[in-house]
Design a protein around this motif. Structure first.
Motif, PDB file in Angstrom:
ATOM      1  N   LYS A 188       0.809  -1.224   0.000  1.00 52.90           N
ATOM      2  CA  LYS A 188       0.000   0.000   0.000  1.00 52.90           C
ATOM      3  C   LYS A 188       0.842   1.275   0.000  1.00 52.90           C
ATOM      4  N   ASN A 189       1.842   1.350   0.849  1.00 52.98           N
ATOM      5  CA  ASN A 189       2.659   2.563   0.952  1.00 52.98           C
ATOM      6  C   ASN A 189       3.442   2.842  -0.325  1.00 52.98           C
ATOM      7  N   ALA A 190       3.890   1.778  -0.994  1.00 54.64           N
ATOM      8  CA  ALA A 190       4.638   1.937  -2.249  1.00 54.64           C
ATOM      9  C   ALA A 190       3.736   2.515  -3.341  1.00 54.64           C
ATOM     10  N   VAL A 191       2.485   2.033  -3.390  1.00 54.05           N
ATOM     11  CA  VAL A 191       1.514   2.534  -4.380  1.00 54.05           C
ATOM     12  C   VAL A 191       1.190   4.002  -4.099  1.00 54.05           C
ATOM     13  N   ARG A 192       0.969   4.314  -2.832  1.00 50.64           N
ATOM     14  CA  ARG A 192       0.609   5.695  -2.472  1.00 50.64           C
ATOM     15  C   ARG A 192       1.755   6.678  -2.726  1.00 50.64           C
ATOM     16  N   GLU A 193       2.965   6.199  -2.570  1.00 44.88           N
ATOM     17  CA  GLU A 193       4.123   7.052  -2.855  1.00 44.88           C
ATOM     18  C   GLU A 193       4.148   7.434  -4.342  1.00 44.88           C
ATOM     19  N   VAL A 194       3.863   6.464  -5.205  1.00 45.99           N
ATOM     20  CA  VAL A 194       3.795   6.740  -6.647  1.00 45.99           C
ATOM     21  C   VAL A 194       2.699   7.764  -6.928  1.00 45.99           C
ATOM     22  N   GLU A 195       1.527   7.564  -6.325  1.00 45.57           N
ATOM     23  CA  GLU A 195       0.404   8.487  -6.541  1.00 45.57           C
ATOM     24  C   GLU A 195       0.755   9.913  -6.117  1.00 45.57           C
ATOM     25  N   GLU A 196       1.397  10.035  -4.979  1.00 47.50           N
ATOM     26  CA  GLU A 196       1.784  11.368  -4.478  1.00 47.50           C
ATOM     27  C   GLU A 196       2.789  12.044  -5.408  1.00 47.50           C
ATOM     28  N   LYS A 197       3.779  11.293  -5.861  1.00 46.97           N
ATOM     29  CA  LYS A 197       4.789  11.856  -6.765  1.00 46.97           C
ATOM     30  C   LYS A 197       4.167  12.267  -8.096  1.00 46.97           C
ATOM     31  N   LEU A 198       3.244  11.436  -8.620  1.00 48.34           N
ATOM     32  CA  LEU A 198       2.587  11.760  -9.889  1.00 48.34           C
ATOM     33  C   LEU A 198       1.741  13.025  -9.774  1.00 48.34           C
ATOM     34  N   ALA A 199       1.133  13.224  -8.608  1.00 47.90           N
ATOM     35  CA  ALA A 199       0.286  14.407  -8.400  1.00 47.90           C
ATOM     36  C   ALA A 199       1.091  15.699  -8.521  1.00 47.90           C
TER      37      ALA A 199
END
Length: 254
Positions: free
Chosen positions: A116-127
């Protein structure tokens, strides 16, 4: 509308066919037809929804869609932006131990597959990314971090090659004979890596060959028999399952 294709670094090429950065300012409802590969999507802006039997299901901003044997209907919000990851046929299982067949006909949150944390990190960076180059780099970095040092199943690679060479018309009995393996063990290995059975995969490859043929000047009768359908009724039935439409009506709107 933007739909720009980007190719992966050398390290990822055996497993990821390409990335797409897609953007659309307008709300849009569209069909996605069956493909022979799994796809991951990261929405960096906007919202995507699936529609089935008049039921609307909002998707998470990072999701995965498995191989499917029928069309799916999606609806995108206004001002949507997505990075799409198109795997090679064997690619998905080099990033996770999750069997590909458990995703058949499903669209799930990526958090069901990866930490979960790895996926959310990608989402935050993409934002916060301001260019497509940055977005692709962020997604590539994620997949490089998840890549597992495992050997590809050479038998399955060969099976895929034979199916494509026949344009999806190879008989499963013939496939088993060419690979010197019986149906049950081949099916088990194929489903785990590719996401469905060799027979279903071949039918999807054949369907995509038919789609290509529809853009040509061939008659529907020629297309039917060139692609080894038993008769017109079987051709129409299969095509309708994959598209929700008859070949004749589909061709009319090309």
């Amino acid at each position: 509308m933007k739909f720009d294709k980007h190719f992966p670094t050398k390290r990822l090429k055996p497993y990821i066919k390409y990335f797409v950065v897609s953007e659309n300012e307008s709300e849009n409802e569209y069909k996605v037809y069956p493909s022979s590969r799994l796809v991951i999507g990261f929405q960096y802006k906007g919202q995507l929804t699936t529609i089935k039997n008049n039921t609307f299901n909002k998707l998470t901003s990072a999701g995965i869609t498995g191989i499917s044997d029928s069309y799916k209907i999606f609806k995108s919000s206004e001002n949507i932006g997505t990075v799409l990851v198109y795997f090679t046929e064997i690619g998905f299982t080099h990033f996770t131990s999750h069997p590909a067949n458990e995703l058949f006909n499903l669209s799930l949150s990526l958090e069901n597959i990866f930490e979960k944390n790895a996926v959310r990190e990608v989402e935050e960076k993409l934002a916060y990314a301001t260019s497509d180059k940055q977005r692709i780099k962020i997604v590539e970095h994620f997949f490089l971090s998840q890549l597992k040092d495992i050997q590809a199943d050479k038998l399955i690679v060969e099976a895929i090659k034979i199916i494509y060479q026949s344009k999806g018309t190879v008989r499963i009995k013939e496939l088993n004979e060419k690979l010197f393996i019986s149906q049950s063990p081949l099916e088990k290995r194929f489903r785990k890596v590719v996401g469905t059975t060799p027979k279903k995969f071949a039918s999807i490859v054949r369907f995509n060959t038919v789609l290509d043929n529809l853009n040509e000047t061939k008659s529907l009768t020629e297309i039917c028999y060139e692609n080894n359908f038993f008769d017109q009724a079987h051709f129409i039935k299969d095509f309708k399952q994959f598209t929700g439409n008859t070949p004749e009506n589909f061709k009319r709107f090309l």
